[in-house]
Design an enzyme around this catalytic site. Structure first.
Site, PDB file in Angstrom:
ATOM      1  N   GLU A 247       1.541   5.765  11.242  1.00 39.96           N
ATOM      2  CA  GLU A 247       2.525   4.954  10.510  1.00 39.96           C
ATOM      3  C   GLU A 247       3.881   5.026  11.224  1.00 39.96           C
ATOM      4  OE1 GLU A 247       2.035   2.871   7.610  1.00 39.96           O
ATOM      5  OE2 GLU A 247       0.100   3.107   8.556  1.00 39.96           O
ATOM      6  N   ARG A 248       4.852   4.269  10.723  1.00 42.41           N
ATOM      7  CA  ARG A 248       6.165   4.214  11.392  1.00 42.41           C
ATOM      8  C   ARG A 248       6.996   5.454  11.042  1.00 42.41           C
ATOM      9  NH1 ARG A 248       4.604   0.113   8.740  1.00 42.41           N
ATOM     10  NH2 ARG A 248       4.134  -1.878   9.720  1.00 42.41           N
TER      11      ARG A 248
ATOM     12  N   LYS B 113       0.833  -1.213   0.000  1.00 44.02           N
ATOM     13  CA  LYS B 113       0.000   0.000   0.000  1.00 44.02           C
ATOM     14  C   LYS B 113       0.865   1.259   0.000  1.00 44.02           C
ATOM     15  CE  LYS B 113      -2.239  -1.067   3.763  1.00 44.02           C
ATOM     16  NZ  LYS B 113      -1.638  -2.379   4.024  1.00 44.02           N
TER      17      LYS B 113
END
Length: 461
Positions: free
Chosen positions: A185-186, A159
């Site tokens: 997110e990271r 994605k």
């Protein structure tokens, strides 16, 4: 911070702390819903009024250092963030404060992050396609300009890679502005994206906002609103087209669920918050086309355990004009982008929008791949030789179409060693039409893998 009225700045004190939720009691003027409070350096946003001068607020940072009875100041207004050309090329947090190590943006004005969606009379419907240069998307689920597209998939099916490729392709050929909003997110991905945007030369036309995985649920819940306030400025004040990329909208739902649990609300189906539909709608309905400009949104959607009946995935589906489904099966076969041609769909794929030829080719590609899917069990049990010659030709076409719809990406050049390709819709259509019209093939199916237009076949063979 701009105050609603300097006199209304009232003082309160902390009465209870429950995870990321803080109860504050006020003796004087009680703040309103969405008002910003400060307990020392820690920002809180009012989420509920409990009566008798008590409010329940979401903490926008870890609550270490807070204690009962600690003084709290109400600012008299909601969170306000900078909007304007000064934020282009910057990396910001939920308050619009820089996280790229550079000074705060200048020549900007501040606006509240909580804004009503445009009135129905101000909206316009544009049946226009945003060309991405990615074959599988342009052919089977074309993206609507000013619409919302979802990239659905479980963990590790590509994605984020697809989102970065879309930024690269659209910013290169797109006159407007891009806004990237990272929700939960990271931080490694954020840092890589910042560098890649700089190397690709597209950073000065992009604003990047992050509410990372390690931050408080309140930050992840509100960073989407911050991104939309900034996008609305470019759409309404500057009359520009905005490309808004959200990675990952499921984390917004997840943050809402965390906040809801801490608020003490009774959970609904599968443990989600009872207000899931309204919270999602409040965010999604702000993404639209008006007479001034359009916000085109592409959202990555993590699907828990690949279950598309999950309430979060089902509610997100209902807001989208196109859905690109990424399949683990295709990813395991090395077919990237791993777009599932039978599950992906778009409201734009009608003869009146894309034209009769595009519509017919897309239908024929889907039909061929669906027929191949049905024949797979027979091939697995009896072998390809047991099929009729017509079925064998269908399998040959389908396997070549599957490989033709793969594509080398610009954002993966560094580790794939293959130069990225941008393919126009015309080239995609003529390539698929050629494959569909053939019954005999001179080249093996591997020659069709990871090429751009069909003209690249000669070079590969």
């Amino acid at each position: 911070m701009t105050h609603r009225n300097a006199e209304t700045n009232s003082q309160g004190r902390i009465a209870a702390i429950r995870g990321g939720v803080v109860d504050v009691v006020f003796d004087g003027t009680v703040p309103q819903i969405h008002d910003l409070l400060y307990a020392g350096d820690i920002a809180l946003e009012v989420s509920a009024l409990l009566g008798r001068g008590m409010v329940r607020a979401m903490a926008m940072a870890p609550v270490r250092g807070l204690g009962l009875g600690m003084p709290v100041t109400a600012t008299g207004g909601p969170i306000k963030v900078p909007v304007g050309d000064g934020i282009l090329g910057r990396m910001l947090d939920v308050f619009g404060a820089p996280i790229d190590g550079r000074p705060a943006p200048t020549a900007v004005e501040n606006r509240s992050i909580h804004r009503a969606p445009p009135k129905l009379s101000d909206r316009v419907l544009q049946s226009e396609i945003l060309e991405t240069g990615i074959k599988a998307i342009d052919l089977l689920s074309p993206i609507e300009r000013g619409g919302k597209t979802g990239l659905f998939g479980g963990a590790g099916v590509g994605k984020t890679v697809l989102i970065t490729e879309l930024i690269n392709n659209t910013v290169q050929h797109h006159k407007g502005v891009s806004l990237f909003c990272g929700i939960g997110e990271r931080s490694r991905e954020a840092e890589e994206l910042y560098r890649e945007m700089g190397e690709a030369g597209v950073r000065d036309k992009t604003v990047m906002l992050f509410g990372q995985m390690n931050e408080a649920p309140g930050v992840r819940f509100l960073v989407g609103n911050t991104a939309l306030t900034m996008a609305e400025y470019f759409r309404d004040d500057k009359g520009q087209d905005v490309l808004l990329l959200i990675d990952n909208i499921f984390r917004f739902v997840q943050a809402g669920s965390e906040v809801s649990g801490l608020m003490g609300r009774m959970p609904s189906r599968v443990g989600y918050q009872p207000t899931l539909a309204t919270e999602l709608a409040a965010l999604e309905e702000r993404i639209t086309s008006t007479k001034r400009g359009a916000i085109t949104s592409i959202q990555a959607v993590y699907v828990p355990a690949d279950d598309f009946t999950d309430p979060a995935a089902a509610h997100i589906f209902s807001h989208l004009s196109a859905s690109v489904v990424l399949s683990r099966k295709r990813a395991s076969e090395g077919l990237y982008p791993a777009v599932d041609p039978l599950a992906s769909a778009s409201v734009m794929l009608t003869p009146s929008v894309v034209g009769q030829r595009h519509y017919d080719i897309a239908r024929a590609v889907r039909r061929t791949l669906a027929d191949y899917e049905e024949l797979r069990d027979i091939i697995a049990m009896l072998g390809l030789e047991e099929l009729s010659s017509a079925d064998r030709a269908t399998v040959a076409r389908a396997r070549r179409l599957e490989r033709f719809l793969t594509q080398p990406f610009f954002t993966t050049e560094a580790f794939s060693g293959t130069k990225g390709k941008l393919v126009s819709i015309a080239e995609t259509l003529s390539g698929c039409e050629t494959i569909l019209g053939q019954t005999q093939f001179d080249l093996p199916e591997s020659a069709y893998y990871m090429i751009g237009a069909l003209d690249d076949l000669e070079a590969k063979s």
